[in-house]
Scaffold this motif. Structure first.
Motif, PDB file in Angstrom:
ATOM      1  N   LYS A  13      41.767  46.808  37.490  1.00 16.04           N
ATOM      2  CA  LYS A  13      40.816  46.104  38.330  1.00 16.04           C
ATOM      3  C   LYS A  13      40.457  44.780  37.671  1.00 16.04           C
ATOM      4  O   LYS A  13      40.139  44.731  36.482  1.00 16.04           O
ATOM      5  N   THR A  14      40.503  43.704  38.437  1.00 17.09           N
ATOM      6  CA  THR A  14      40.399  42.374  37.849  1.00 17.09           C
ATOM      7  C   THR A  14      39.246  41.561  38.424  1.00 17.09           C
ATOM      8  O   THR A  14      38.943  41.612  39.615  1.00 17.09           O
ATOM      9  N   SER A  38      49.705  37.046  45.832  1.00 18.62           N
ATOM     10  CA  SER A  38      50.480  38.247  46.175  1.00 18.62           C
ATOM     11  C   SER A  38      49.726  39.505  45.770  1.00 18.62           C
ATOM     12  O   SER A  38      49.850  40.552  46.413  1.00 18.62           O
ATOM     13  N   VAL A  39      48.979  39.426  44.679  1.00 14.43           N
ATOM     14  CA  VAL A  39      48.068  40.496  44.269  1.00 14.43           C
ATOM     15  C   VAL A  39      46.690  39.855  44.111  1.00 14.43           C
ATOM     16  O   VAL A  39      46.503  39.001  43.246  1.00 14.43           O
ATOM     17  N   LEU A  40      45.751  40.258  44.933  1.00 15.35           N
ATOM     18  CA  LEU A  40      44.427  39.655  44.888  1.00 15.35           C
ATOM     19  C   LEU A  40      43.619  40.211  43.723  1.00 15.35           C
ATOM     20  O   LEU A  40      43.763  41.385  43.362  1.00 15.35           O
ATOM     21  N   PRO A  41      42.741  39.392  43.140  1.00 14.17           N
ATOM     22  CA  PRO A  41      41.761  39.954  42.203  1.00 14.17           C
ATOM     23  C   PRO A  41      40.778  40.819  42.982  1.00 14.17           C
ATOM     24  O   PRO A  41      40.703  40.745  44.213  1.00 14.17           O
ATOM     25  N   ASP A  42      40.010  41.643  42.275  1.00 10.22           N
ATOM     26  CA  ASP A  42      39.039  42.492  42.948  1.00 10.22           C
ATOM     27  C   ASP A  42      37.727  41.762  43.219  1.00 10.22           C
ATOM     28  O   ASP A  42      36.952  42.182  44.095  1.00 10.22           O
ATOM     29  N   ALA A  93      30.481  40.223  35.667  1.00 11.40           N
ATOM     30  CA  ALA A  93      31.748  40.831  36.070  1.00 11.40           C
ATOM     31  C   ALA A  93      31.626  42.349  36.113  1.00 11.40           C
ATOM     32  O   ALA A  93      31.018  42.969  35.237  1.00 11.40           O
ATOM     33  N   THR A  94      32.237  42.953  37.120  1.00 13.27           N
ATOM     34  CA  THR A  94      32.181  44.402  37.279  1.00 13.27           C
ATOM     35  C   THR A  94      33.531  45.074  37.040  1.00 13.27           C
ATOM     36  O   THR A  94      33.623  46.300  37.093  1.00 13.27           O
ATOM     37  N   GLN A  95      34.566  44.271  36.753  1.00 11.05           N
ATOM     38  CA  GLN A  95      35.906  44.831  36.620  1.00 11.05           C
ATOM     39  C   GLN A  95      36.371  44.836  35.158  1.00 11.05           C
ATOM     40  O   GLN A  95      35.802  44.164  34.308  1.00 11.05           O
ATOM     41  N   ASP A  96      37.435  45.586  34.894  1.00 11.91           N
ATOM     42  CA  ASP A  96      37.892  45.815  33.521  1.00 11.91           C
ATOM     43  C   ASP A  96      38.556  44.606  32.886  1.00 11.91           C
ATOM     44  O   ASP A  96      38.432  44.380  31.683  1.00 11.91           O
ATOM     45  N   ARG A 192      37.367  43.129  29.402  1.00 12.26           N
ATOM     46  CA  ARG A 192      35.929  42.882  29.315  1.00 12.26           C
ATOM     47  C   ARG A 192      35.317  43.586  28.106  1.00 12.26           C
ATOM     48  O   ARG A 192      34.452  43.036  27.423  1.00 12.26           O
ATOM     49  N   GLU A 193      35.759  44.784  27.815  1.00 20.30           N
ATOM     50  CA  GLU A 193      35.206  45.521  26.680  1.00 20.30           C
ATOM     51  C   GLU A 193      35.491  44.815  25.358  1.00 20.30           C
ATOM     52  O   GLU A 193      34.680  44.881  24.423  1.00 20.30           O
TER      53      GLU A 193
END
Length: 279
Positions: A13-14, A38-42, A93-96, A192-193
């Motif tokens: 998840k981005t 082609s691949v959307l971020p989240d 940000a909420t994604q990894d 993110r971590e």
């Protein structure tokens, strides 16, 4: 095959973090290129270092139809404080996985896909950019045409236009991977971590320069390996008049301090915002 699935087939998840300051025309093109990935971020977070109402209005107008959540994080214009606004955006940000670009870039349609293809725990990514000259940049802003080819007039360092998967994988662990000075903050990606572990960007960096080198070095001190994205993750940089590119003496001293002490966690970092926003 969904390129967001890596190694263990876990979908990454981005968050796409876009830094901007008072150039809504460029940001508009950047966001259009994001919407056509082609691949959307989240999610997309705009890290806005004090832009005026025009940028706010642009984001509000696009938010209604944008394919993913579009979040605007703004701070008052009190000088060049890129480290600070990036920390505020990362805290939101909420994604990894966080992919970081500047708002004067037009992203190749496979930009996110290419980043995710090489993403893996224990690493951060640095990419490059393709420079556009003034004439092509002005034409692109006027026409909104976002597709370029390697032999196009007006592109510099055309080597960076090539997208070749087999070479992308080969160079990812071989091209300047130990050099923390060889990178572009306008095209980077992190877990993110890992950013929280090193306390994000060091906000002692005020004014232009070296905040990206510092965070890369501290990540490396923490055992996070640098990967390099060549032959993919292509981004086209719109021409603009550069402000003074002289790095402040204070920023140089901060970087020397990190080199000398081998510290990985800064004191003046992201933790002050994480206290306000649940992890």
């Amino acid at each position: 095959m969904d390129m967001a699935a890596v190694n263990s087939n876990r979908v990454v998840k981005t968050t796409l973090l876009i830094s901007t300051y008072n150039w809504p025309e460029a940001l508009h093109l950047c966001l259009l290129s994001v919407s056509r990935q082609s691949v959307l971020p989240d999610e997309v977070i705009i890290a806005d270092d004090g832009s005026t109402i025009e940028t706010y209005d642009l984001i509000e107008s696009l938010r209604k139809t944008f394919p993913v959540p579009l979040i605007h994080v703004w701070q008052a214009d009190e000088g060049f404080q890129l480290a600070k606004i990036r920390n505020k955006a990362i805290a939101r940000a909420t994604q990894d996985y966080i992919i970081q670009v500047d708002g004067d870039l037009i992203l190749h349609k496979h930009f996110i896909e290419d980043h995710l293809e090489l993403s893996k725990p224990g690493t951060f990514m640095t990419g490059s950019r393709v420079l556009m000259n003034k004439r092509l940049s002005e034409k692109t802003i006027q026409t909104g045409k976002l597709v370029f080819h390697p032999i196009q007039d007006g592109l510099k360092n055309k080597f960076n236009v090539l997208r070749i998967k087999i070479l992308r994988k080969y160079f990812s662990k071989r091209y300047h991977i130990s050099d923390f000075m060889k990178l572009r903050g306008c095209n980077m990606a992190f877990w993110r971590e890992d950013l929280i572990r090193v306390n994000g960007y060091n906000e002692d960096f005020y004014g232009w320069g070296r905040e990206d080198n510092d965070i890369a070095l501290r990540l490396m001190h923490a055992g996070i390996a640098k990967q390099v994205l060549k032959f993919g993750g292509i981004a086209f940089h719109l021409h603009h008049i550069l402000n003074s590119s002289n790095v402040s003496k204070s920023n140089e001293k901060c970087l020397v301090q990190t080199i000398r002490t081998k510290q990985y966690r800064c004191n003046n970092g992201i933790d002050q915002y994480l206290k306000l926003i649940p992890l």
